[in-house]
Design a protein around this motif. Structure first.
Motif, short mmCIF file in Angstrom:
data_model
loop_
_atom_site.label_atom_id
_atom_site.label_comp_id
_atom_site.label_asym_id
_atom_site.label_seq_id
_atom_site.Cartn_x
_atom_site.Cartn_y
_atom_site.Cartn_z
N LEU A 62 30.58 41.35 7.82
CA LEU A 62 31.41 41.61 6.65
C LEU A 62 30.57 42.22 5.52
O LEU A 62 31.05 43.10 4.79
CB LEU A 62 32.07 40.31 6.18
CG LEU A 62 33.02 40.39 4.99
CD1 LEU A 62 34.17 41.36 5.26
CD2 LEU A 62 33.56 39.00 4.66
N LYS A 63 29.34 41.79 5.40
CA LYS A 63 28.46 42.30 4.34
C LYS A 63 28.20 43.79 4.50
O LYS A 63 28.01 44.51 3.51
CB LYS A 63 27.14 41.52 4.33
CG LYS A 63 26.22 41.94 3.18
CD LYS A 63 24.95 41.11 3.13
CE LYS A 63 24.06 41.56 1.97
NZ LYS A 63 22.83 40.76 1.87
N THR A 64 28.21 44.27 5.75
CA THR A 64 28.00 45.71 5.96
C THR A 64 29.20 46.53 5.49
O THR A 64 29.07 47.75 5.28
CB THR A 64 27.75 46.01 7.45
OG1 THR A 64 28.94 45.73 8.21
CG2 THR A 64 26.60 45.18 7.99
N LEU A 65 30.34 45.89 5.34
CA LEU A 65 31.55 46.58 4.91
C LEU A 65 31.86 46.35 3.44
O LEU A 65 32.51 47.19 2.80
CB LEU A 65 32.75 46.12 5.75
CG LEU A 65 32.65 46.32 7.27
CD1 LEU A 65 33.87 45.73 7.96
CD2 LEU A 65 32.50 47.79 7.61
N VAL A 66 31.43 45.20 2.91
CA VAL A 66 31.71 44.84 1.52
C VAL A 66 30.38 44.55 0.84
O VAL A 66 29.82 43.46 0.99
CB VAL A 66 32.64 43.61 1.43
CG1 VAL A 66 32.94 43.29 -0.03
CG2 VAL A 66 33.92 43.85 2.21
N SER A 67 29.89 45.49 0.11
CA SER A 67 28.57 45.31 -0.53
C SER A 67 28.72 44.68 -1.91
O SER A 67 29.76 44.80 -2.55
CB SER A 67 27.86 46.66 -0.64
OG SER A 67 28.63 47.55 -1.42
#
Length: 212
Positions: free
Chosen positions: A190-195
Motif C-alpha cells: 500500500l505504501k508504494t501506492l500511497v506515499s
C-alpha cells in the motif's frame, strides 16, 4: 396445396420490417416464397409475435414499478426478502434488485446478508464485479468474518483504481485475523501506492517490531 402471400402484402412487410425484428420472423419473411406460407398465416405469425413482445414489455414495466416501490420502502427484512424474490423471478432486473437489497441490508446493519448480496451482484454483472467484491469484503469485515475477507482480497485481481482501498481492507482483515505478516505485506504494498501517509508508516513500524 401451398399458397404464397399476396405480392403487395409481402412487399409491404419487407419494406416495413423493423431493424429489430426477431431473426426467426425475418428469416420467414425472407424465405416466404420458398416456404409457401399463406398470407393469413404470415399475418398471424407477425401479429402473434408482436403481441408477445408487447406483453413482455408490459410485464417488464410492471416489474420495474414493483422494484421502484420496494426500493422506496423503509429498510426491513421483508423489503430485503421482496427484492431478493424479484431478482430470482426476473433476470432482466436482477442486478438492480440485488443492489437495492444490499443497500437495505447495509442500512439494517445485517452485514452477513449484505455480504451475500454483494457476492451475487459480483457474479451477475461483470462491469460491477470489482466494486461489488470490495463492498463484499467490507461487509465481511463488519460481520467480523476476517479470514473470509482476507482470502477474498488476496484472490481477487483488483483494478488500479481500487487497489489502495482493497489493500487497506486486506491489511485490516489480516491484522484482525491474527496474521501480522500478511498485514505487514499489505501495508508495504500500500505504501508504494500511497506515499506520505504517517498512518501507514506507523503500522509498518509497529508490525515490523511485533511480527508475531
Amino acid at each position: 396445396m401451398q399458397h404464397t402471400p399476396h405480392p403487395d402484402l409481402l412487399h409491404n412487410l419487407q419494406q416495413e420490417m423493423d431493424d429489430d425484428l426477431h431473426p426467426v420472423l425475418r428469416w420467414i419473411v425472407d424465405h416466404i416464397k420458398a416456404l409457401g406460407i399463406a398470407a393469413a398465416t404470415l399475418v398471424a405469425l407477425v401479429a402473434g409475435w408482436s403481441a408477445l413482445e408487447h406483453y413482455q414489455d408490459v410485464q417488464l414495466a410492471r416489474t420495474q414499478e414493483a422494484l421502484a416501490r420496494l426500493a422506496q420502502q423503509p429498510p426491513s427484512a421483508q423489503t430485503v426478502a421482496g427484492l431478493k424474490a424479484l431478482a430470482a423471478e426476473h433476470p432482466k432486473i436482477a442486478v438492480a434488485a440485488l443492489l437495492e437489497a444490499a443497500v437495505h441490508a447495509g442500512a439494517l446493519q445485517d452485514s452477513a446478508e449484505e455480504a451475500g448480496l454483494w457476492q451475487h451482484v459480483a457474479t451477475r454483472a461483470d462491469s460491477l464485479t470489482a466494486v461489488a467484491t470490495l463492498a463484499q469484503v467490507q461487509a465481511l469485515i463488519r460481520a467480523q468474518r476476517f479470514a473470509e475477507a482476507l482470502a477474498l482480497t488476496q484472490q481477487t485481481s483488483w483494478p488500479e483504481g481500487l487497489k489502495p482501498l482493497a489493500l487497506s481492507a486486506q491489511a485490516f482483515a489480516a491484522e484482525s485475523a491474527g496474521k501480522p505478516a500478511q498485514a505487514l505485506a499489505a501495508y508495504q504494498e500500500l505504501k508504494t501506492l500511497v506515499s506520505g501517509s504517517p498512518y501507514i508508516d506507523a503500522k509498518i513500524t509497529l508490525l515490523q517490531k511485533n511480527p508475531k
